[in-house]
Motif scaffolding. Structure first.
Motif, PDB file in Angstrom:
ATOM      1  N   ASP A  63      19.203  26.080  50.389  1.00 25.92           N
ATOM      2  CA  ASP A  63      18.582  25.202  49.282  1.00 25.92           C
ATOM      3  C   ASP A  63      17.400  24.170  49.658  1.00 25.92           C
ATOM      4  O   ASP A  63      16.363  24.116  49.020  1.00 25.92           O
ATOM      5  N   VAL A  64      17.506  23.414  50.967  1.00 26.61           N
ATOM      6  CA  VAL A  64      16.679  22.473  51.176  1.00 26.61           C
ATOM      7  C   VAL A  64      15.192  22.988  51.452  1.00 26.61           C
ATOM      8  O   VAL A  64      14.206  22.719  51.052  1.00 26.61           O
ATOM      9  N   ALA A  65      15.369  24.511  51.907  1.00 25.72           N
ATOM     10  CA  ALA A  65      14.146  25.228  52.273  1.00 25.72           C
ATOM     11  C   ALA A  65      13.183  25.680  51.348  1.00 25.72           C
ATOM     12  O   ALA A  65      12.224  25.526  51.150  1.00 25.72           O
ATOM     13  N   THR A  66      14.194  25.951  50.149  1.00 26.41           N
ATOM     14  CA  THR A  66      13.738  26.532  49.096  1.00 26.41           C
ATOM     15  C   THR A  66      12.796  25.367  48.233  1.00 26.41           C
ATOM     16  O   THR A  66      11.656  25.576  47.848  1.00 26.41           O
ATOM     17  N   GLU A  67      13.660  24.276  48.272  1.00 30.14           N
ATOM     18  CA  GLU A  67      12.934  23.135  47.722  1.00 30.14           C
ATOM     19  C   GLU A  67      11.757  22.724  48.334  1.00 30.14           C
ATOM     20  O   GLU A  67      10.625  22.338  47.653  1.00 30.14           O
ATOM     21  N   SER A  68      11.581  22.701  49.602  1.00 25.33           N
ATOM     22  CA  SER A  68      10.555  22.337  50.371  1.00 25.33           C
ATOM     23  C   SER A  68       9.270  23.303  50.233  1.00 25.33           C
ATOM     24  O   SER A  68       8.146  23.038  50.120  1.00 25.33           O
ATOM     25  N   ILE A 122       1.657  25.874  54.410  1.00 26.98           N
ATOM     26  CA  ILE A 122       1.731  25.190  55.794  1.00 26.98           C
ATOM     27  C   ILE A 122       2.735  24.017  55.221  1.00 26.98           C
ATOM     28  O   ILE A 122       2.366  23.130  54.577  1.00 26.98           O
ATOM     29  N   LEU A 123       4.015  24.130  55.727  1.00 26.17           N
ATOM     30  CA  LEU A 123       4.958  23.061  55.413  1.00 26.17           C
ATOM     31  C   LEU A 123       4.713  22.037  56.292  1.00 26.17           C
ATOM     32  O   LEU A 123       4.638  21.718  57.245  1.00 26.17           O
ATOM     33  N   ALA A 124       4.689  20.576  55.480  1.00 27.87           N
ATOM     34  CA  ALA A 124       4.638  19.439  55.959  1.00 27.87           C
ATOM     35  C   ALA A 124       5.935  18.543  55.848  1.00 27.87           C
ATOM     36  O   ALA A 124       6.567  18.934  55.280  1.00 27.87           O
ATOM     37  N   MET A 125       5.798  17.625  56.720  1.00 30.37           N
ATOM     38  CA  MET A 125       7.007  16.668  56.794  1.00 30.37           C
ATOM     39  C   MET A 125       7.160  16.016  55.476  1.00 30.37           C
ATOM     40  O   MET A 125       8.547  15.958  54.879  1.00 30.37           O
ATOM     41  N   GLU A 126       6.172  15.769  54.617  1.00 34.38           N
ATOM     42  CA  GLU A 126       6.136  15.215  53.404  1.00 34.38           C
ATOM     43  C   GLU A 126       6.890  16.169  52.456  1.00 34.38           C
ATOM     44  O   GLU A 126       7.704  15.766  51.756  1.00 34.38           O
ATOM     45  N   ASP A 127       6.540  17.695  52.498  1.00 36.41           N
ATOM     46  CA  ASP A 127       7.498  18.543  51.709  1.00 36.41           C
ATOM     47  C   ASP A 127       8.793  18.504  51.996  1.00 36.41           C
ATOM     48  O   ASP A 127       9.773  18.419  50.905  1.00 36.41           O
ATOM     49  N   LEU A 128       9.191  18.413  53.300  1.00 37.71           N
ATOM     50  CA  LEU A 128      10.709  18.172  53.588  1.00 37.71           C
ATOM     51  C   LEU A 128      11.407  17.019  53.226  1.00 37.71           C
ATOM     52  O   LEU A 128      12.242  17.072  52.605  1.00 37.71           O
TER      53      LEU A 128
END
Length: 142
Positions: free
Chosen positions: A75-80, A104-110
């Motif tokens: 769920d967290v990965a999908t939201e990110s 590009i997944l950023a720490m901000e997204d997570l």
């Protein structure tokens, strides 16, 4: 709306057969956990359960925690991913279209995704995050 204010909104099984069906489904689910090989190893789950003070010899419970943890991570990965897509689509609108469409997944997204679950992540500022990150705190103009 319920006319009886004292009556609960939750529906309880109205007969013993419905309760028996629920018990049978739960028993079947718990039995299926014995055959299930979760992504998160049992040893890792047992380590963190023991570290938190919880001990249970039942492998089914350990695997149930592993399944719940796997669901949470998914769920967290999908939201990110959704936050990443939204962030990068706003950047593309500002600049001209590029050929490279990798996300590009950023720490901000997570951090945004975890914040929705009540988890606040604070990470240290890196040199590339801001122009003043590498400067002495006295010299920073903030």
């Amino acid at each position: 709306m319920n006319s009886n204010p004292g009556q609960s909104y939750q529906q309880q099984p109205s007969s013993n057969s419905e309760r028996h069906d629920d018990d049978a489904a739960l028993s079947e689910f718990l039995a299926s956990l014995m055959d299930y090989n979760p992504t998160i190893p049992d040893e890792l789950v047992e380590h963190y359960l023991t570290k938190s003070g919880f001990q249970c010899p039942d492998v089914r419970l350990t695997r149930l925690v592993a399944v719940a943890t796997q669901k949470f991570i998914a769920d967290v990965a999908t939201e990110s991913l959704q936050h990443c897509k939204a962030r990068q689509s706003s950047v593309v609108k500002d600049k001209k279209q590029t050929k490279d469409k990798r996300l590009i997944l950023a720490m901000e997204d997570l951090s945004k995704a975890l914040r929705e679950y009540g988890i606040n992540v604070k990470h240290q500022e890196y040199f590339g995050d801001s122009p003043s990150a590498g400067l002495d705190p006295v010299l920073r103009e903030e």
